[in-house]
Design an enzyme around this catalytic site. Structure first.
Site, mmCIF file in Angstrom:
data_model
loop_
_atom_site.group_PDB
_atom_site.id
_atom_site.type_symbol
_atom_site.label_atom_id
_atom_site.label_comp_id
_atom_site.label_asym_id
_atom_site.label_seq_id
_atom_site.Cartn_x
_atom_site.Cartn_y
_atom_site.Cartn_z
ATOM 1 C CG ASP A 59 2.592 -9.896 -7.899
ATOM 2 O OD1 ASP A 59 3.295 -9.547 -8.856
ATOM 3 O OD2 ASP A 59 1.428 -9.512 -7.749
ATOM 4 C CD GLU B 61 1.217 -5.002 -11.959
ATOM 5 O OE1 GLU B 61 0.430 -5.616 -12.700
ATOM 6 O OE2 GLU B 61 1.270 -5.201 -10.722
ATOM 7 C CD GLU B 62 0.945 -5.704 -7.514
ATOM 8 O OE1 GLU B 62 -0.272 -5.746 -7.804
ATOM 9 O OE2 GLU B 62 1.693 -6.696 -7.581
ATOM 10 C CG ASP C 282 4.570 -1.818 -7.864
ATOM 11 O OD1 ASP C 282 4.983 -2.397 -8.874
ATOM 12 O OD2 ASP C 282 3.373 -1.501 -7.692
ATOM 13 C CD GLU D 9 3.102 -9.557 -12.895
ATOM 14 O OE1 GLU D 9 3.004 -10.175 -11.817
ATOM 15 O OE2 GLU D 9 2.953 -8.339 -13.001
ATOM 16 C CG HIS E 267 5.310 -5.287 -10.970
ATOM 17 N ND1 HIS E 267 5.225 -5.382 -9.602
ATOM 18 C CD2 HIS E 267 4.556 -6.317 -11.454
ATOM 19 C CE1 HIS E 267 4.452 -6.411 -9.279
ATOM 20 N NE2 HIS E 267 4.036 -7.000 -10.387
ATOM 21 C CG HIS F 10 -1.690 -9.221 -4.698
ATOM 22 N ND1 HIS F 10 -2.646 -8.469 -5.342
ATOM 23 C CD2 HIS F 10 -0.563 -9.078 -5.427
ATOM 24 C CE1 HIS F 10 -2.114 -7.907 -6.410
ATOM 25 N NE2 HIS F 10 -0.849 -8.275 -6.498
HETATM 26 ZN ZN LIG Z 1 2.632 -8.549 -10.354
#
Ligand SMILES: [Zn+2]
Length: 357
Positions: free
Chosen positions: A101, A131-132, A73, A160, A71, A334
């Site tokens: 991430d 995705e987030e 984002d 990931e 992903h 994150h």
């Molecule tokens: Zn991720």
């Protein structure tokens, strides 16, 4: 005009360039533009742009096709852009929102995609948005709905962060709301009301006494969790509150279906009004599948369980065995101080190239 992304050069420089294109969920247009632009000159790839999703495929008529997805984002920026590099005893670390991430994984994917001009299996590279955030916005989900042909494959790898090791399966996740109701009253005459916030105490106590399960599924150990993640209530400083809402998140091992997970939560929270607001199934590790076993053998090392929820579950729901494999420490995903070790980007890129050469 910014410089085109150099996919054929140093993947670590590429990672930094990707981090420096801010792409918080919902704002992926620029990074998607830059990536599709950079991929187009490579004749071995058919590049398809659909919204903020990019699909780049080889079509060599190979017997098998693998999907390698990531992903674009990130979670919101926390004063951690632009990217920077530090030296950790000779090991260089790349810092910045998305480093871990999962732009490290995206850099490894892009770098491998342009090198694998004649892969041993056909490859569908997928780069997607949102995705987030909530499930309904997920770009991979939309692709599966609108263009399921792009998700046709024998095996999928999601890049990931996994510390560049293979992680099988993933836990499921469910969010439930417990809405407590009382009777509002002036706090000077509190006996005329019923305090909904006070009722929350019993729910919180049940949750804090709860012992999460650890369970082995297909040889990998999963560790569950059931936690209050949000609480809200109250009207004013002089009013007995008539409402209190507690949001609870349940992370469940992939031996449970969403229905079984719901039944379990209702049992643990029996006596309270439980309303399920969101659920995403887990995925069994599937490492016994031949394609997964072959990837495992070619990458080396040992596989372990994935704790977060990832889109691996989406593939597994479509009957495609899938694993996570990407650079970066998943516990840094994150985090405001997220980073990705440069060497892991290379390890992942090289593993993909070796596997598919
Ligand atoms: Zn991720």
């Amino acid at each position: 005009m910014s410089e085109p992304l150099d996919l054929n050069g140093d993947p670590v420089a590429l990672l930094r360039a990707l981090i420096d294109i801010e792409s918080v969920s919902g704002n992926e247009a620029e990074i998607a533009d830059r990536i599709s632009e950079a991929l187009r000159p490579y004749g071995h790839l058919e590049v398809i742009r659909d919204g903020q999703v990019i699909v780049a495929r080889t079509d060599l008529g190979r017997r098998e096709r693998v999907i390698i997805a990531g992903h674009l984002d990130t979670v919101p920026v926390a004063d951690n852009l632009p990217s920077r590099v530090t030296d950790d005893g000779g090991r260089s670390l790349i810092w910045g929102r998305g480093a871990c991430d999962m732009k490290g994984g995206v850099a490894a994917q892009l770098s491998a995609a342009v090198r694998l001009t004649a892969p041993s299996r056909d490859i569908t590279w997928i780069f997607y948005d949102n995705e987030e955030v909530e499930e309904e916005h997920n770009g991979l989900n939309r692709l599966a709905r609108e263009h399921p042909e792009h998700l046709d494959g024998n095996f999928a790898v999601l890049c990931e962060p996994t510390n560049a090791r293979i992680e099988g399966g993933c836990q499921g996740t469910m969010r439930v709301m417990i809405e407590l109701t009382g009777t509002a009253a002036h706090s000077a005459r509190s006996w005329m009301g019923h305090n909904a916030i006070h009722d929350a105490a019993a729910v919180l106590q049940r949750l804090s006494e709860f012992q999460a399960r650890q369970i082995e599924v297909d040889g990998l150990l999963y560790h569950e969790g059931l936690n209050a993640v949000m609480i809200s209530g109250g009207i004013a400083g002089n009013v007995i509150p008539d409402r209190c809402a507690i949001e609870v998140n349940y992370r469940f091992a992939p031996d449970k279906s969403p229905e079984q997970a719901e039944a379990y939560v209702r049992e643990v929270l029996a006596g309270f009004p439980v309303r399920v607001t969101d659920v995403a199934p887990g995925a069994r590790p599937g490492l016994d599948q031949p394609a997964a076993a072959e990837f495992l053998a070619s990458v080396g090392g040992e596989a372990s369980a994935k704790f977060g929820w990832t889109d691996v579950a989406r593939f597994s729901a479509m009957g495609i065995p899938a694993v996570n494999f990407g650079p970066g420490d998943p516990s840094k995903a994150h985090a405001d101080d997220e980073f990705c070790p440069a060497d892991e980007v290379l390890i992942c890129r090289d593993a993909l190239v070796r596997w598919l050469s």
